[in-house]
Design a protein around this motif. Structure first.
Motif, PDB file in Angstrom:
ATOM      1  N   MET A 174       0.835  -1.184   0.000  1.00  0.00           N
ATOM      2  CA  MET A 174       0.000   0.000   0.000  1.00  0.00           C
ATOM      3  C   MET A 174       0.878   1.245   0.000  1.00  0.00           C
ATOM      4  O   MET A 174       1.809   1.355   0.779  1.00  0.00           O
ATOM      5  CB  MET A 174      -0.896  -0.004   1.244  1.00  0.00           C
ATOM      6  CG  MET A 174      -1.546   1.326   1.507  1.00  0.00           C
ATOM      7  SD  MET A 174      -2.510   1.408   3.020  1.00  0.00           S
ATOM      8  CE  MET A 174      -3.882   0.407   2.547  1.00  0.00           C
ATOM      9  N   LEU A 175       0.574   2.151  -0.865  1.00  0.00           N
ATOM     10  CA  LEU A 175       1.241   3.448  -0.908  1.00  0.00           C
ATOM     11  C   LEU A 175       0.753   4.329   0.240  1.00  0.00           C
ATOM     12  O   LEU A 175      -0.422   4.270   0.615  1.00  0.00           O
ATOM     13  CB  LEU A 175       0.933   4.152  -2.222  1.00  0.00           C
ATOM     14  CG  LEU A 175       1.459   3.522  -3.507  1.00  0.00           C
ATOM     15  CD1 LEU A 175       0.784   4.156  -4.708  1.00  0.00           C
ATOM     16  CD2 LEU A 175       2.960   3.691  -3.587  1.00  0.00           C
ATOM     17  N   VAL A 176       1.634   5.162   0.767  1.00  0.00           N
ATOM     18  CA  VAL A 176       1.225   6.112   1.799  1.00  0.00           C
ATOM     19  C   VAL A 176       0.107   6.997   1.265  1.00  0.00           C
ATOM     20  O   VAL A 176      -0.869   7.272   1.966  1.00  0.00           O
ATOM     21  CB  VAL A 176       2.420   6.966   2.276  1.00  0.00           C
ATOM     22  CG1 VAL A 176       1.959   8.086   3.193  1.00  0.00           C
ATOM     23  CG2 VAL A 176       3.460   6.102   2.975  1.00  0.00           C
ATOM     24  N   ALA A 177       0.221   7.426   0.027  1.00  0.00           N
ATOM     25  CA  ALA A 177      -0.777   8.316  -0.576  1.00  0.00           C
ATOM     26  C   ALA A 177      -2.162   7.684  -0.656  1.00  0.00           C
ATOM     27  O   ALA A 177      -3.165   8.387  -0.731  1.00  0.00           O
ATOM     28  CB  ALA A 177      -0.327   8.746  -1.964  1.00  0.00           C
ATOM     29  N   SER A 201      -3.293   5.642   1.753  1.00  0.00           N
ATOM     30  CA  SER A 201      -3.639   5.254   3.122  1.00  0.00           C
ATOM     31  C   SER A 201      -4.236   6.421   3.901  1.00  0.00           C
ATOM     32  O   SER A 201      -4.163   7.574   3.475  1.00  0.00           O
ATOM     33  CB  SER A 201      -2.386   4.757   3.852  1.00  0.00           C
ATOM     34  OG  SER A 201      -1.558   5.860   4.193  1.00  0.00           O
ATOM     35  N   ASN A 202      -4.769   6.110   5.061  1.00  0.00           N
ATOM     36  CA  ASN A 202      -5.265   7.151   5.965  1.00  0.00           C
ATOM     37  C   ASN A 202      -4.126   7.896   6.650  1.00  0.00           C
ATOM     38  O   ASN A 202      -4.351   8.946   7.260  1.00  0.00           O
ATOM     39  CB  ASN A 202      -6.187   6.546   7.019  1.00  0.00           C
ATOM     40  CG  ASN A 202      -7.489   6.077   6.420  1.00  0.00           C
ATOM     41  OD1 ASN A 202      -7.913   6.575   5.377  1.00  0.00           O
ATOM     42  ND2 ASN A 202      -8.129   5.111   7.055  1.00  0.00           N
ATOM     43  N   LEU A 203      -2.914   7.379   6.553  1.00  0.00           N
ATOM     44  CA  LEU A 203      -1.760   8.044   7.156  1.00  0.00           C
ATOM     45  C   LEU A 203      -1.496   9.406   6.532  1.00  0.00           C
ATOM     46  O   LEU A 203      -0.926  10.286   7.171  1.00  0.00           O
ATOM     47  CB  LEU A 203      -0.514   7.172   7.021  1.00  0.00           C
ATOM     48  CG  LEU A 203      -0.533   5.843   7.753  1.00  0.00           C
ATOM     49  CD1 LEU A 203       0.678   5.012   7.365  1.00  0.00           C
ATOM     50  CD2 LEU A 203      -0.578   6.060   9.252  1.00  0.00           C
ATOM     51  N   LYS A 204      -1.920   9.593   5.291  1.00  0.00           N
ATOM     52  CA  LYS A 204      -1.657  10.855   4.596  1.00  0.00           C
ATOM     53  C   LYS A 204      -2.239  12.055   5.343  1.00  0.00           C
ATOM     54  O   LYS A 204      -1.764  13.174   5.190  1.00  0.00           O
ATOM     55  CB  LYS A 204      -2.183  10.811   3.167  1.00  0.00           C
ATOM     56  CG  LYS A 204      -3.682  10.689   3.064  1.00  0.00           C
ATOM     57  CD  LYS A 204      -4.131  10.520   1.636  1.00  0.00           C
ATOM     58  CE  LYS A 204      -5.623  10.261   1.584  1.00  0.00           C
ATOM     59  NZ  LYS A 204      -6.057   9.829   0.280  1.00  0.00           N
ATOM     60  N   ASN A 253       2.262  -5.049   6.457  1.00  0.00           N
ATOM     61  CA  ASN A 253       1.424  -3.931   6.033  1.00  0.00           C
ATOM     62  C   ASN A 253       1.870  -2.636   6.701  1.00  0.00           C
ATOM     63  O   ASN A 253       2.458  -2.637   7.785  1.00  0.00           O
ATOM     64  CB  ASN A 253      -0.068  -4.211   6.241  1.00  0.00           C
ATOM     65  CG  ASN A 253      -0.482  -4.158   7.683  1.00  0.00           C
ATOM     66  OD1 ASN A 253      -0.486  -3.082   8.279  1.00  0.00           O
ATOM     67  ND2 ASN A 253      -0.813  -5.311   8.262  1.00  0.00           N
ATOM     68  N   LEU A 254       1.576  -1.558   6.044  1.00  0.00           N
ATOM     69  CA  LEU A 254       2.033  -0.234   6.447  1.00  0.00           C
ATOM     70  C   LEU A 254       1.409   0.228   7.760  1.00  0.00           C
ATOM     71  O   LEU A 254       2.079   0.839   8.591  1.00  0.00           O
ATOM     72  CB  LEU A 254       1.727   0.763   5.328  1.00  0.00           C
ATOM     73  CG  LEU A 254       2.249   2.172   5.475  1.00  0.00           C
ATOM     74  CD1 LEU A 254       3.763   2.194   5.667  1.00  0.00           C
ATOM     75  CD2 LEU A 254       1.860   2.994   4.257  1.00  0.00           C
TER      76      LEU A 254
END
Length: 143
Positions: free
Chosen positions: A1-4, A6-9, A121-122
Motif C-alpha cells: 500500500m502506498l502512503v498516498a 492510506s489514511n496516514l496521509k 502492512n504499512l
C-alpha cells in the motif's frame, strides 16, 4: 500500500519527492517509498539525512519505515557509514510484500547495528513506530 492511498496521509507534516523516491515526514517518523530500479546507497541516503536534520533538528530521535512497494537495491554495508557519522534512529521498520523482500532484509541485518522489525502492512509498521520508543541500541527490540 502506498502512503498516498492510506489514511496516514492525513497525519503528514511534509513530503519530499526526490529522484530516488518519495519520503513522507510525520511527527516522529519518516516513511520512504524508494522508486523502482533505484540503487539506494550512502550518497542517496545523505539527501534524506539532510532533510531529516532540517525538519526535525539535530539530535532528534526519529523512526524510519521503509515501505518497500517497488523493487530496488540497497547498498546494505552503507548502514556502517550511517552509524560511523553518529547518526541514530529510534527504531527501524521494513514493510515488505514478498519473500524475496524478506531475504533482502536478512542481508541488511548483517550491517545494521540493531534489530529491524518487519511487517506485512504499512498500518502495523506505523502503529509500532508510534508506540515503540527505544533507541536503536535498545537490545529489547525484536525482529
Amino acid at each position: 500500500m502506498l502512503v498516498a492511498e492510506s489514511n496516514l496521509k492525513y497525519e503528514l507534516e511534509d513530503v519530499y519527492i526526490l529522484s530516488t523516491g518519495v519520503f513522507y515526514f510525520f511527527e516522529d517518523f519518516i516513511i520512504s517509498e524508494i522508486n523502482e530500479g533505484v540503487h539506494f546507497n550512502w550518497e542517496a541516503a545523505q539527501d534524506i539525512i539532510e532533510l531529516a536534520l532540517n525538519h526535525y533538528g539535530s539530535g532528534s530521535k526519529i523512526s524510519y519505515i521503509s515501505n518497500r512497494i517497488h523493487s530496488y537495491s540497497i547498498e546494505a554495508q552503507d548502514w556502517l557509514k550511517f552509524f560511523k557519522q553518529r547518526h541514530t534512529l529510534r527504531s527501524f521498520a521494513v514493510v515488505t510484500y514478498s519473500k524475496s523482500g524478506l531475504i533482502n532484509v536478512m542481508m541488511e541485518k548483517i550491517f545494521f547495528k540493531s534489530k529491524i522489525k518487519t511487517f506485512e502492512n504499512l498500518y502495523d509498521a506505523a502503529a509500532w513506530v508510534s508506540t515503540h520508543k527505544p533507541t536503536i541500541r535498545d537490545k529489547s527490540m525484536v525482529s
